[in-house]
Design an enzyme around this catalytic site. Structure first.
Site, short mmCIF file in Angstrom:
data_model
loop_
_atom_site.label_atom_id
_atom_site.label_comp_id
_atom_site.label_asym_id
_atom_site.label_seq_id
_atom_site.Cartn_x
_atom_site.Cartn_y
_atom_site.Cartn_z
N LYS A 69 0.80 -1.23 0.00
CA LYS A 69 0.00 0.00 0.00
C LYS A 69 0.83 1.27 0.00
O LYS A 69 0.29 2.35 -0.22
CB LYS A 69 -0.96 -0.01 1.19
CG LYS A 69 -2.03 -1.07 1.06
CD LYS A 69 -2.96 -0.74 -0.08
CE LYS A 69 -4.06 -1.78 -0.20
NZ LYS A 69 -5.05 -1.41 -1.19
C1 LIG Z 1 -3.32 -7.16 3.61
C2 LIG Z 1 -3.82 -6.84 2.25
N1 LIG Z 1 -3.74 -7.71 1.27
C3 LIG Z 1 -4.19 -7.46 0.02
C4 LIG Z 1 -4.77 -6.29 -0.29
C5 LIG Z 1 -5.35 -6.11 -1.67
O1 LIG Z 1 -4.72 -5.18 -2.48
P1 LIG Z 1 -5.57 -4.20 -3.38
O2 LIG Z 1 -6.32 -3.26 -2.47
O3 LIG Z 1 -4.55 -3.49 -4.21
O4 LIG Z 1 -6.51 -5.00 -4.21
C6 LIG Z 1 -4.87 -5.39 0.72
C7 LIG Z 1 -5.55 -4.18 0.50
O5 LIG Z 1 -5.93 -3.48 1.40
C8 LIG Z 1 -4.37 -5.66 2.01
O6 LIG Z 1 -4.42 -4.80 3.01
#
Ligand SMILES: Cc1ncc(COP(=O)(O)O)c(C=O)c1O
Length: 471
Positions: free
Chosen positions: A60
């Site tokens: 993120k």
């Molecule tokens: C721990 C975790 N894994 C995966 C994701 C998924 O990524 P994306 O939001 O880019 O789809 C997030 C998103 O908040 C996350 O916090």
């Protein structure tokens, strides 16, 4: 490939010193999952993109930086300005890091359901955290949506809104995709990632597909989430899956969406952490579980990349806590345990429950037909696999309520239901059930995180009686 180095200080020339922590975002390593590949007899090359090496410890950081840079360019963020975002997790950390470097204030709004460490973590970065009650509807002025809305207006703040902001997928299109292309020498054949806002999967896929339209893009999704056809609830893996489709969702880019259960996600996270020495969280476990399936079916020369979004450190009190895992029925603590007691029962249907909107009269009918004295109240039925427990009723409470007001009979059961039954895992010890039934009339038995059955004192008695007869 990353956000161009801003180094302007000539004293850094000729050194390998980053100008600021912002310049350390991205360029994360790609590592082969060698031990897991051996254990699983994987013919292809399975690799993991380690987003944990970003300064905030997650993928993120990338969208956080991109969204802030774009807001500056668009004049939405002025020097000394404020960022307001409803987030409890990784995005907050990323925003806080970039805000610290670029001189902005951060206000994060979250619910009181969030673990206290998450609040402390964001405060440690200097962010202000506003905690709102979770138990109010979204339209309530104290709900976290409404509070975030109000604060954005009052503070004339910038709201990144990662679910709608096009700069979220753009961050991955500009950096994650090109990094993978370069790291694999253009040989990547499969990209697997969990989807939450869909920024990672969509942005990375856009770049990779433009380079080679044959690259397979696979989304891993918690069972129950809308991306793989569920209703949106309930599941325990954090950060991925949704109950709505975010702006970056683009089904035309995904070859496959693989639903993965909480159980498989958590057990895979634990297995990868131990086997590889790479501590990953539940959503990383989910992505790897999907990637293992993909890599098993792939050709020997294929290169499968799975994106690991963050570290298992944030989940020590859940995924890596044996007692927590056992209570949800993900781990077995013994051989002759709660599950064995259920096995001793006659032909009682596995789980009897009522819908919150069924009437008290219907509930009593059901209880009498099946001769039970308490029953859980569950939403989302059928299929039962998606049931979400809302509460429970027992005959004593119902008798009392109807005695005082006969009209209760035609009311929805959710208006009179009591709290949820205490839970016990299918793999927990019989002695724990005995101890818990000292103060509770019934327990809700969980298996794989889902309600399996109700267990009462009489179930334990008949089991003990049968065992002593054999014994
Ligand atoms: C721990 C975790 N894994 C995966 C994701 C998924 O990524 P994306 O939001 O880019 O789809 C997030 C998103 O908040 C996350 O916090």
């Amino acid at each position: 490939m990353a956000w161009g180095n801003e180094a302007t200080d000539s004293r850094l020339h000729g050194t390998n010193i980053a100008e600021s922590v912002i310049d350390l975002i991205g360029r994360t390593p790609l590592v082969r999952l060698k031990r897991i590949s051996e254990l699983e007899n994987i013919p292809s090359v399975l690799t993991m993109k380690m987003e944990t090496t970003n300064p905030g410890g997650s993928s993120k950081d990338r969208p956080a930086l991109e969204m802030i840079l774009a807001a500056e360019a668009d004049g939405l963020l002025k020097p000394g300005g404020t960022i307001v975002e409803p987030t409890s997790g990784n995005t907050g950390v990323g925003l806080a890091i970039v805000a610290a470097q670029r001189g902005y204030n951060c206000v994060f709004v979250m619910t009181d359901k969030v673990a206290p460490e998450k609040v402390s973590l964001l405060r440690a970065y200097g962010a202000e955290v506003v905690v709102c009650p979770v138990a109010v509807p979204p339209e309530d002025p104290t709900s976290y949506y409404k509070v975030a809305e109000r604060l954005t207006i009052e503070l004339e703040a910038f709201r990144p809104n990662q679910y709608q902001n096009p700069n979220n997928p753009i961050a991955h299109e500009r950096t994650t995709g090109p990094e993978l292309w370069e790291q694999t020498g253009g040989r990547i054949t499969h990209f697997v990632a969990g989807a939450g806002t869909c920024g990672s999967i969509t942005g990375t896929a856009r770049f990779l597909r433009a380079k080679n339209p044959n690259i397979k893009i696979i989304a891993a999704d918690p069972e129950g989430s809308v991306f793989s056809g569920g209703s949106g609830r309930p599941y325990l893996v954090e950060g991925v899956g949704e109950d709505f489709f975010p702006a970056a969702w683009d089904a035309s880019l995904y070859d496959e969406i693989i639903p993965i259960s909480d159980e498989e996600s958590f057990l895979t996270a634990r297995r990868v952490s131990r086997a590889e020495g790479i501590l990953i969280g539940g959503s990383g476990g989910m992505a790897v579980a999907a990637a293992i399936r993909v890599a098993k079916a792939a050709e020997p020369n294929d290169i499968v990349v799975v994106l690991n979004p963050d570290s298992g450190r944030g989940y020590l009190s859940r995924v890596f806590d044996d007692a927590w895992m056992a209570n949800f029925g993900f781990l077995k603590e013994c051989e002759q345990c709660v599950g064995a007691m259920l096995g001793h029962r006659g032909n009682t249907p596995e789980l009897l429950y009522v819908n919150p909107t069924q009437t008290v009269r219907e509930t009593i009918d059901l209880m009498q037909t099946h001769e039970v004295s308490q029953i859980p109240v569950c939403k989302n039925t059928p299929p039962f696999a998606n049931a979400e427990v809302s509460g429970a009723v027992d005959e004593l409470e119902l008798m009392d309520a109807i005695f005082h007001n006969p009209a209760v009979m035609e009311m929805q059961v959710q208006t009179v239901m009591g709290p949820k039954l205490p839970t016990i895992g299918v793999g927990q010890k019989v002695e724990l059930a005995v101890q818990m039934l000292d103060s509770a009339a019934a327990l809700l038995v969980l298996s794989g995180g889902r309600p399996l059955s109700v267990m009462t004192r009489s179930d334990v008695l008949s089991y003990l009686q049968a065992v002593s007869a054999y014994g």
